[in-house]
Scaffold this active site. Structure first.
Site, mmCIF file in Angstrom:
data_model
loop_
_atom_site.group_PDB
_atom_site.id
_atom_site.type_symbol
_atom_site.label_atom_id
_atom_site.label_comp_id
_atom_site.label_asym_id
_atom_site.label_seq_id
_atom_site.Cartn_x
_atom_site.Cartn_y
_atom_site.Cartn_z
ATOM 1 N N ASP A 110 85.442 -8.590 -42.356
ATOM 2 C CA ASP A 110 86.809 -8.112 -42.527
ATOM 3 C C ASP A 110 87.723 -9.321 -42.670
ATOM 4 O O ASP A 110 87.428 -10.398 -42.142
ATOM 5 C CB ASP A 110 87.246 -7.264 -41.331
ATOM 6 C CG ASP A 110 86.547 -5.924 -41.272
ATOM 7 O OD1 ASP A 110 86.230 -5.380 -42.343
ATOM 8 O OD2 ASP A 110 86.343 -5.409 -40.165
ATOM 9 N N ASP A 123 87.103 -0.921 -47.054
ATOM 10 C CA ASP A 123 87.855 -0.036 -46.160
ATOM 11 C C ASP A 123 89.043 0.591 -46.882
ATOM 12 O O ASP A 123 89.344 1.781 -46.690
ATOM 13 C CB ASP A 123 88.361 -0.802 -44.937
ATOM 14 C CG ASP A 123 87.253 -1.337 -44.064
ATOM 15 O OD1 ASP A 123 86.137 -0.774 -44.089
ATOM 16 O OD2 ASP A 123 87.494 -2.342 -43.362
#
Length: 154
Positions: A110, A123
């Site tokens: 991330d 995401d």
């Protein structure tokens, strides 16, 4: 177009993650475009919002099931029209991107700071795809209620 969108999402997601892993250290932050975009390299071994830490590999099954389920639904003709097709393509691309990370590394890379969370392109695609499918269901339900209410009032 369906497969092109799904593939593009997964490829862009993986390329961005490769760049983050190559040029940043875990925990390092960087600002882009005069501070409008904040990147922080984070490795998530769980699920959304860092829940289920350490169980990331179990979500490989979830990712594969989502991809398979959407492909089967499309093949059976359950996803007709722009919104459901686009939503499913985004979901497949996002699920593929994060599932590939889990298969290769046991965790998801991330990097994009949004509010109080850190996410990635996969995401964002998962969220956008879910929103499109939800919007499609709401529109379909509204159309059906409108049609039925016309017949009931006669």
């Amino acid at each position: 177009m369906f497969y092109a969108v799904a593939l593009a999402v997964a490829v862009v997601d993986q390329l961005l993650k490769i760049a983050v892993r190559a040029y940043m250290e875990v925990g390092e932050s960087a600002a882009l475009w005069n501070g409008r975009i904040l990147l922080t390299f984070y490795e998530n071994s769980g699920a959304a919002r860092s829940s289920f830490q350490g169980y990331g590999r179990l979500f490989i099954i979830v990712g594969i099931a989502v991809i398979a389920g959407l492909l089967i639904a499309r093949r059976k003709g359950h996803l007709k029209g722009f919104m459901p097709e686009a939503g499913a393509a985004l979901l497949i691309g996002g699920a593929a991107g994060n599932t590939l990370d889990r298969i290769l590394f046991g965790k998801v890379t991330d990097y994009l700071v949004m509010g109080e969370g850190i996410l990635n392109a996969a995401d964002l695609a998962l969220s956008a795809g879910s929103l499109l499918l939800l919007l499609h269901v709401i529109v379909q339900e509204w159309k059906e209620r409108t049609v039925y209410s016309r017949f009931d009032s006669r």
